[in-house]
Design a protein around this motif. Structure first.
Motif, mmCIF file in Angstrom:
data_model
loop_
_atom_site.group_PDB
_atom_site.id
_atom_site.type_symbol
_atom_site.label_atom_id
_atom_site.label_comp_id
_atom_site.label_asym_id
_atom_site.label_seq_id
_atom_site.Cartn_x
_atom_site.Cartn_y
_atom_site.Cartn_z
ATOM 1 N N ARG A 167 -35.606 -62.843 -47.017
ATOM 2 C CA ARG A 167 -35.674 -61.531 -46.348
ATOM 3 C C ARG A 167 -37.112 -61.019 -46.321
ATOM 4 O O ARG A 167 -37.533 -60.374 -45.364
ATOM 5 C CB ARG A 167 -34.727 -60.531 -47.013
ATOM 6 C CG ARG A 167 -33.261 -60.732 -46.581
ATOM 7 C CD ARG A 167 -32.324 -59.675 -47.134
ATOM 8 N NE ARG A 167 -32.076 -59.842 -48.547
ATOM 9 C CZ ARG A 167 -31.166 -60.682 -49.068
ATOM 10 N NH1 ARG A 167 -30.417 -61.428 -48.275
ATOM 11 N NH2 ARG A 167 -30.999 -60.773 -50.375
ATOM 12 N N ARG A 187 -28.800 -55.120 -43.884
ATOM 13 C CA ARG A 187 -28.759 -56.582 -43.786
ATOM 14 C C ARG A 187 -27.935 -57.025 -42.588
ATOM 15 O O ARG A 187 -26.793 -56.613 -42.442
ATOM 16 C CB ARG A 187 -28.193 -57.187 -45.084
ATOM 17 C CG ARG A 187 -29.239 -57.350 -46.151
ATOM 18 C CD ARG A 187 -28.679 -57.929 -47.418
ATOM 19 N NE ARG A 187 -27.992 -59.203 -47.246
ATOM 20 C CZ ARG A 187 -27.646 -59.998 -48.267
ATOM 21 N NH1 ARG A 187 -27.939 -59.634 -49.510
ATOM 22 N NH2 ARG A 187 -27.022 -61.121 -48.035
ATOM 23 N N LYS A 217 -34.200 -66.435 -39.703
ATOM 24 C CA LYS A 217 -33.463 -65.266 -39.217
ATOM 25 C C LYS A 217 -32.221 -65.653 -38.418
ATOM 26 O O LYS A 217 -31.135 -65.115 -38.652
ATOM 27 C CB LYS A 217 -34.396 -64.412 -38.356
ATOM 28 C CG LYS A 217 -33.828 -63.086 -37.933
ATOM 29 C CD LYS A 217 -34.930 -62.198 -37.329
ATOM 30 C CE LYS A 217 -34.401 -60.851 -36.922
ATOM 31 N NZ LYS A 217 -33.889 -60.809 -35.566
#
Ligand code: AP5
Ligand code: MG
Length: 193
Positions: A37, A134, A51
């Motif tokens: 992340r 998220r 991603k």
């Protein structure tokens, strides 16, 4: 050195318990999810590649996460030990980790396996989606995919460590402090030994 793996499905409380464990035992926290992340946020090529997989709830390639872990181990030569969270997630990662630790003349000492039923897992992640930002929390379909990927690709890692006689199963439902106490009661005897 004293090295632990905190193991369990998405939403089982690995990140939550890691915070408390690193403080109590003076370990360095290595979460591949957190590292990925960070790369995504910084917009690095690695982050951009990861991603599209993370968004779908799929695993990123073994080479990528093993490379990140290898760098992190090298970056902390004086560590008392490491707490691995969300890694290893495949048998290939577990084998690679054993090799890296052997080179450093150390090993995994224990694997704490947080047991939580699937309905509770989904409830927790639906709750976290409201604040986490998220991408993989937002969509129930992706959450289900993460649980399926866990069962197919990650659960066998428990067997890998079971063969080394390193797994302790910990009831992962209850309050955060209750679960923490259960984890510690598995770790403390190892430190006294
Ligand atoms: P990662 O970030 O590792 O996510 P995960 O394993 O899916 O697990 P979570 O972080 O969602 O849950 P957690 O167990 O940490 O629980 P938490 O403490 O947050 O991985 C994300 C993605 O990155 C993967 O899908 C993959 O694409 C990629 N990736 C990462 N590592 C990889 C690897 N090694 N190889 C390949 N790809 C990789 O708790 C969950 C929620 O529950 C929180 O809201 C918390 O507040 C709440 N909660 C915690 N404890 C309790 C409790 N006792 N009671 C009630 N609620 C609780
Ligand atoms: Mg986590």
């Amino acid at each position: 050195m004293f090295n632990l793996v905190l193991f369990g499905p998405p939403g089982s409380g690995k990140g939550t318990q890691s915070e408390k464990l690193i403080e109590k035992y003076g370990l360095i926290h290595l979460s591949t999810g957190d590292l990925l992340r960070k790369e995504m946020k910084a917009g690095t090529p690695l982050g951009n590649e990861a991603k599209s997989l993370i968004e779908k709830g799929q695993l990123v390639p073994d080479e990528v996460v093993v490379g990140m872990i290898s760098s992190a181990l090298d970056a902390n030569p004086d560590a008392k030990g490491f707490l691995f969270d969300g890694f290893p997630r495949t048998i290939a990662q577990a084998e690679a980790l054993d090799k890296l630790l052997t080179l450093k003349k150390t090993a995994i000492h224990a694997v704490l396996f947080l047991m939580v039923n699937e309905e509770e897992l989904i409830n927790r992640l639906v709750g976290r989606a409201k604040t986490s930002g998220r991408l993989d929390d937002a969509d129930p379909e992706i959450q289900r995919n993460r649980q399926a990927v866990y069962k197919n690709e990650t659960l066998p890692v428990a067997g890998y460590y079971q063969n080394q006689d390193k797994v302790s199963r910990v009831e992962g439902e209850g309050t955060i402090d209750e679960i923490f106490d259960r984890i510690c009661s598995n770790i403390d005897p190892l430190l006294e030994a």
